[in-house]
Scaffold this active site. Structure first.
Site, PDB file in Angstrom:
ATOM      1  N   CYS A 117     104.118  87.092  23.626  1.00  0.00           N
ATOM      2  CA  CYS A 117     104.953  87.971  22.788  1.00  0.00           C
ATOM      3  C   CYS A 117     105.856  88.888  23.607  1.00  0.00           C
ATOM      4  O   CYS A 117     106.778  89.486  23.061  1.00  0.00           O
ATOM      5  CB  CYS A 117     104.080  88.809  21.865  1.00  0.00           C
ATOM      6  SG  CYS A 117     103.015  87.810  20.833  1.00  0.00           S
ATOM      7  N   HIS A 241     107.537  95.086  19.736  1.00  0.00           N
ATOM      8  CA  HIS A 241     107.004  93.802  19.286  1.00  0.00           C
ATOM      9  C   HIS A 241     106.383  93.996  17.901  1.00  0.00           C
ATOM     10  O   HIS A 241     105.667  94.957  17.654  1.00  0.00           O
ATOM     11  CB  HIS A 241     105.964  93.292  20.281  1.00  0.00           C
ATOM     12  CG  HIS A 241     105.245  92.076  19.788  1.00  0.00           C
ATOM     13  ND1 HIS A 241     105.912  91.022  19.211  1.00  0.00           N
ATOM     14  CD2 HIS A 241     103.919  91.763  19.753  1.00  0.00           C
ATOM     15  CE1 HIS A 241     105.024  90.100  18.860  1.00  0.00           C
ATOM     16  NE2 HIS A 241     103.817  90.527  19.168  1.00  0.00           N
ATOM     17  N   ASN A 271     104.093  88.246  12.616  1.00  0.00           N
ATOM     18  CA  ASN A 271     104.227  88.269  14.076  1.00  0.00           C
ATOM     19  C   ASN A 271     104.815  86.932  14.531  1.00  0.00           C
ATOM     20  O   ASN A 271     104.136  85.913  14.490  1.00  0.00           O
ATOM     21  CB  ASN A 271     102.841  88.511  14.698  1.00  0.00           C
ATOM     22  CG  ASN A 271     102.886  88.534  16.219  1.00  0.00           C
ATOM     23  OD1 ASN A 271     103.877  88.166  16.834  1.00  0.00           O
ATOM     24  ND2 ASN A 271     101.786  88.947  16.812  1.00  0.00           N
TER      25      ASN A 271
HETATM   26  N1  ACO Z   1      91.255  89.408   4.856  1.00  0.00           N
HETATM   27  C1  ACO Z   1      90.151  90.096   4.515  1.00  0.00           C
HETATM   28  N2  ACO Z   1      89.221  90.485   5.405  1.00  0.00           N
HETATM   29  C2  ACO Z   1      89.439  90.162   6.682  1.00  0.00           C
HETATM   30  C3  ACO Z   1      90.560  89.437   7.115  1.00  0.00           C
HETATM   31  C4  ACO Z   1      91.486  89.058   6.138  1.00  0.00           C
HETATM   32  N3  ACO Z   1      92.595  88.374   6.438  1.00  0.00           N
HETATM   33  N4  ACO Z   1      90.487  89.277   8.446  1.00  0.00           N
HETATM   34  C5  ACO Z   1      89.368  89.888   8.859  1.00  0.00           C
HETATM   35  N5  ACO Z   1      88.717  90.415   7.791  1.00  0.00           N
HETATM   36  C6  ACO Z   1      87.471  91.159   7.750  1.00  0.00           C
HETATM   37  C7  ACO Z   1      86.658  91.013   9.003  1.00  0.00           C
HETATM   38  O1  ACO Z   1      85.872  89.835   8.945  1.00  0.00           O
HETATM   39  C8  ACO Z   1      85.824  92.256   8.983  1.00  0.00           C
HETATM   40  O2  ACO Z   1      84.738  92.064   8.119  1.00  0.00           O
HETATM   41  P1  ACO Z   1      83.278  92.633   8.476  1.00  0.00           P
HETATM   42  O3  ACO Z   1      83.464  94.101   8.594  1.00  0.00           O
HETATM   43  O4  ACO Z   1      82.466  92.187   7.335  1.00  0.00           O
HETATM   44  O5  ACO Z   1      82.940  91.982   9.785  1.00  0.00           O
HETATM   45  C9  ACO Z   1      86.732  93.294   8.334  1.00  0.00           C
HETATM   46  O6  ACO Z   1      87.777  92.543   7.661  1.00  0.00           O
HETATM   47  C10 ACO Z   1      87.371  94.249   9.303  1.00  0.00           C
HETATM   48  O7  ACO Z   1      87.924  93.482  10.348  1.00  0.00           O
HETATM   49  P2  ACO Z   1      88.492  94.197  11.623  1.00  0.00           P
HETATM   50  O8  ACO Z   1      88.721  93.160  12.673  1.00  0.00           O
HETATM   51  O9  ACO Z   1      87.630  95.364  11.967  1.00  0.00           O
HETATM   52  O10 ACO Z   1      89.869  94.756  11.063  1.00  0.00           O
HETATM   53  P3  ACO Z   1      90.956  95.566  11.855  1.00  0.00           P
HETATM   54  O11 ACO Z   1      91.199  96.847  11.174  1.00  0.00           O
HETATM   55  O12 ACO Z   1      90.675  95.605  13.337  1.00  0.00           O
HETATM   56  O13 ACO Z   1      92.255  94.669  11.650  1.00  0.00           O
HETATM   57  C11 ACO Z   1      93.601  93.040  12.762  1.00  0.00           C
HETATM   58  C12 ACO Z   1      92.262  93.351  12.106  1.00  0.00           C
HETATM   59  C13 ACO Z   1      94.697  93.141  11.721  1.00  0.00           C
HETATM   60  C14 ACO Z   1      93.546  91.630  13.349  1.00  0.00           C
HETATM   61  C15 ACO Z   1      93.855  94.085  13.892  1.00  0.00           C
HETATM   62  O14 ACO Z   1      92.735  94.192  14.727  1.00  0.00           O
HETATM   63  C16 ACO Z   1      95.064  93.717  14.737  1.00  0.00           C
HETATM   64  O15 ACO Z   1      96.182  93.732  14.294  1.00  0.00           O
HETATM   65  N6  ACO Z   1      94.859  93.446  16.045  1.00  0.00           N
HETATM   66  C17 ACO Z   1      95.936  93.126  16.939  1.00  0.00           C
HETATM   67  C18 ACO Z   1      96.375  91.713  16.744  1.00  0.00           C
HETATM   68  C19 ACO Z   1      97.655  91.413  17.487  1.00  0.00           C
HETATM   69  O16 ACO Z   1      98.469  92.265  17.702  1.00  0.00           O
HETATM   70  N7  ACO Z   1      97.795  90.147  17.876  1.00  0.00           N
HETATM   71  C20 ACO Z   1      98.981  89.647  18.447  1.00  0.00           C
HETATM   72  C21 ACO Z   1      99.211  90.073  19.853  1.00  0.00           C
HETATM   73  S1  ACO Z   1     100.730  89.533  20.447  1.00  0.00           S
HETATM   74  C22 ACO Z   1     100.676  87.907  21.040  1.00  0.00           C
HETATM   75  O17 ACO Z   1     100.765  87.654  22.232  1.00  0.00           O
HETATM   76  C23 ACO Z   1     100.541  86.781  20.102  1.00  0.00           C
END
Ligand code: ACO
Length: 316
Positions: A117, A241, A271
């Protein structure tokens, strides 16, 4: 002295931009119809409402590149170099840039850049560097088809990623050009938190990526701003980003730059990896958010982890 040699080197300016997006829109409701997720969860956790799905990295790059060349009024046959940032190349070999070069009728060199990214900012900084070495016209494109390496049954990643491309044309200037400062970085010891093996889907430790992303966005931005001799308060537009609006808000808060100054398209694109920053830059420029002389901070982070920032003085 190295500094005076740098100051005497030709600079470059962005003279045109363009985007390439698939027609097919996939909304959060579409995803909620087949995955255990909801519009509410996705919007609250990421800020994303819909994403575009389709095309290839090459076809979207061609669309964006063609639009950018037209916008700049540059003849494709006069382009000295194509730098195509992508981590979803159409083939293992050759570079997707070869396809784009042929389709657009570009002259000069063409290669892919893979820094996930962060790739577009890496390519952009390299483009300014090539202008300093004598290149007159450089096409810089970020293009990714993340849907190809995303498990559409995995709610943890399928809701976040989309497909898209953005491009800019850099043209050499007589004076110093618009690049004031830059910072490129990588911490390969954290490459296990976000990766996709050959012929496999993306694996991500979302929480860890989130935590580190905010940190590196801030430290990299500060380094680039310091190199440019510019205070955060002077930044008119941040082009971050587009991974998660909460990451952007947290980074802006720590940088003490109002979030209203951030260019945001992720609500409608998700993204798009290397496509995200040029998509956001083009959107802001088309919306009239940039005037000559404005200070622009572009900052990316991604798998690697890699990060990259550049500070520009906008001039067209
Ligand atoms: N819908 C509903 N529930 C979900 C979903 C979904 N799509 N995805 C995960 N959950 C659940 C999880 O299983 C978890 O359940 P649990 O508590 O029973 O275990 C709960 O929701 C909370 O999940 P978290 O991972 O704690 O949620 P968080 O607030 O951290 O958000 C997210 C998750 C959106 C992925 C966040 O961590 C994030 O954006 N991280 C960065 C990702 C990113 O930027 N990636 C790209 C990088 S750039 C590149 O090079 C590609």
């Amino acid at each position: 002295m190295a500094t005076s040699r740098l100051l005497q080197a030709p600079g470059a300016t962005i003279t045109g931009w363009g985007v390439g997006l698939p027609d097919n829109i996939v909304t959060n409701a579409d995803l909620a119809a087949r995955l255990d997720t909801s519009d509410e969860w996705i919007v609250e956790r990421s800020g994303i409402r819909e994403r575009r799905i389709g095309g290839t990295s090459g076809s979207l790059a061609v669309e964006a590149g063609r639009a950018a060349l037209k916008d700049a009024g540059v003849d494709p046959a006069s382009v000295d170099l194509l730098l195509l940032a992508t981590s979803t190349p159409d083939q293992q070999m050759p570079a997707t840039a070869s396809f784009v070069q042929d389709e657009l009728g570009l002259s000069g060199g063409a290669c892919d850049v893979n820094a996930a990214c962060s790739g577009f900012v890496y390519a952009l900084v390299a483009g300014y560097g090539m202008a300093a070495l004598g290149a007159q016209r450089i096409l810089v494109i970020g293009s990714d088809v993340m849907s190809r390496i995303t498990d559409q049954e995995d709610r943890g990643t399928a809701v976040l990623f989309g497909d898209g491309a953005g491009a800019v044309v850099l043209e050499a200037t007589d004076g110093a050009g618009q690049l004031l400062g830059w910072d490129l970085g990588s911490d390969g010891s954290t490459r296990h938190i976000l990766y996709a093996d050959h012929r496999a889907h993306t694996k991500m430790d979302g929480k860890e990526v989130f935590r580190r992303a905010v940190r590196v966005m801030v430290t990299s931005s500060v380094r680039a701003l310091e190199a440019a001799g510019v205070a955060p308060a002077d930044v008119k537009l941040v082009v971050p980003h587009q991974a998660n609006v909460r990451i952007i808000e947290a980074a802006c808060k720590r940088l003490e730059i109002p979030t209203e100054r951030a260019a945001l398209v992720l609500e409608h694109t998700g993204n798009t990896s290397a496509g995200s920053i040029p998509l956001a830059l083009a959107d802001a420029a088309d919306a009239g958010r940039l005037d000559d002389g404005d200070i622009v901070l572009v900052v990316g982070f991604g798998a690697g982890m890699s990060w990259a920032s550049a500070v520009l003085r906008w001039a067209r």
